[in-house]
Design a protein around this motif. Sequence first.
Motif, short mmCIF file in Angstrom:
data_model
loop_
_atom_site.label_atom_id
_atom_site.label_comp_id
_atom_site.label_asym_id
_atom_site.label_seq_id
_atom_site.Cartn_x
_atom_site.Cartn_y
_atom_site.Cartn_z
N THR A 52 0.91 -0.96 -0.31
CA THR A 52 -0.34 -0.31 -0.15
C THR A 52 0.52 1.11 0.19
O THR A 52 0.37 2.18 -0.47
N LEU A 53 2.30 1.32 0.33
CA LEU A 53 2.87 2.06 0.31
C LEU A 53 3.64 3.24 -0.41
O LEU A 53 4.55 3.63 -1.43
N MET A 54 3.26 2.36 -1.93
CA MET A 54 4.30 2.12 -3.36
C MET A 54 2.90 2.81 -4.58
O MET A 54 1.91 2.42 -4.35
N SER A 55 3.82 3.56 -5.19
CA SER A 55 2.44 3.77 -5.57
C SER A 55 2.38 3.19 -7.34
O SER A 55 2.83 1.81 -7.00
N ALA A 56 1.30 3.27 -8.18
CA ALA A 56 0.90 2.64 -9.34
C ALA A 56 2.09 2.07 -10.04
O ALA A 56 1.98 1.09 -10.23
N ASN A 57 2.88 3.08 -10.18
CA ASN A 57 4.23 2.68 -11.41
C ASN A 57 5.45 2.31 -10.51
O ASN A 57 5.51 1.07 -11.28
N GLU A 58 4.82 2.15 -9.42
CA GLU A 58 6.43 1.31 -8.83
C GLU A 58 5.08 0.04 -8.38
O GLU A 58 6.29 -1.08 -8.22
N PRO A 89 -8.88 -8.04 -7.03
CA PRO A 89 -7.94 -7.62 -6.28
C PRO A 89 -8.22 -7.48 -4.94
O PRO A 89 -9.55 -7.97 -4.28
N SER A 90 -6.85 -7.08 -4.10
CA SER A 90 -7.05 -7.75 -2.56
C SER A 90 -7.58 -6.27 -2.08
O SER A 90 -7.90 -5.43 -2.26
N LEU A 91 -8.22 -6.87 -0.51
CA LEU A 91 -8.65 -6.15 0.27
C LEU A 91 -7.65 -5.58 0.55
O LEU A 91 -8.09 -4.14 0.98
N LEU A 92 -6.43 -5.49 0.64
CA LEU A 92 -5.72 -4.34 0.86
C LEU A 92 -5.98 -2.82 0.26
O LEU A 92 -5.77 -2.07 1.15
N TYR A 93 -6.90 -2.85 -1.02
CA TYR A 93 -7.28 -1.66 -1.41
C TYR A 93 -8.44 -1.46 -1.69
O TYR A 93 -9.22 -0.05 -2.06
N ARG A 94 -9.21 -1.96 -0.85
CA ARG A 94 -10.46 -1.57 -0.62
C ARG A 94 -10.50 -0.67 0.42
O ARG A 94 -10.36 -0.14 0.97
#
Length: 305
Positions: free
Chosen positions: A195-201, A300-305
């Motif tokens: 969750t600490l990374m940008s979409a590009n990363e 998608p993972s629940l990390l991004y919910r």
Amino acid sequence: MRIVSSFSEARSAAMEAYHPSGGEEGPAPIGLVPTMGFLHEGHLSLISRARRECKVVTMSLYVNPRQFNVSSDFDRYPRSFERDCQLAAEAGVDILFAPSTSEMYESTESTAIHPGRVARIMEGTRRPGHLEGVALVVTKLLAGLGAQRTYFGRKDAQQLTMIRRMARDLRFPIEIVGCPTIRESDGLALSSRNTLMSANERETALDISRGLWAAALAAEGGELSAEDLRRAVTADRDRVGWEYVELADQEDASLLDTLDRPSFLAAAAWVGDVRLIDNVFFDMGSDGLAVDRGILLEGPSLLYR
Ligand code: AMP
């Protein structure tokens, strides 16, 4: 009086004395899932396995300052207590143990755990003090929570090896269960740090799992040289900052030159200022080499919910 000479006999004798009618088969009474919270499907897979195998499931939630060798990493480690309580309850946790730091550590305490050889390579040299910090907190949880079984992810392969070794060396009457790595649908191993990374990363970070899978394919094709497997991981993947790629023995995490026993190919790499680790496991089944690449999520993972 029965006279016994091993720890396990002494324990089962005590159990028999406790249950004189005998035959108390069935699930282990208490299963423990240690976590640092910000739960994702990797943690939930451990909980659901514990749920299947144990009568009572305890989950610990404690972001252990002693295992962070860089204080900024500790400060920005994702936390969300409410979210974790809800996910843990839905997953079937019976007891959530969320101690304060003063509950976990006394200011006057002096005991340390030295995991020895198993912690002097890979994560041990790159993150000084990290594995000792894990060893101390896990020892407290194993000694203090009365679990018979405890569940850890293969995602943290060297940690799992260290804990198995430690539980064996210290004669803890606790079974250590290793569970497969759960991955996002594109292969990225689930980690709260994702969750600490940008979409590009995040896209760049896929080099890590892709590299490991390329090496796994080479191993399945008969490649046994650790050097060639390591090269297969990193070849043409220089967008990430590789810290190490090593083939290590599952038994004691010692580094191997040849894939000739149960082992894991482990990598650590930087993506921007986020450090990620991942691995594939090489198990030896009756049909020869069996690669454990982990399990992919379908959505998608629940990390991004
Ligand atoms: P952590 O909260 O990161 O300390 O992890 C708690 C437990 O979950 C450890 O046993 C980890 O190895 C395990 N774990 C973390 N990520 C994953 C994953 N992607 N798949 C399976 N287990 C994991």
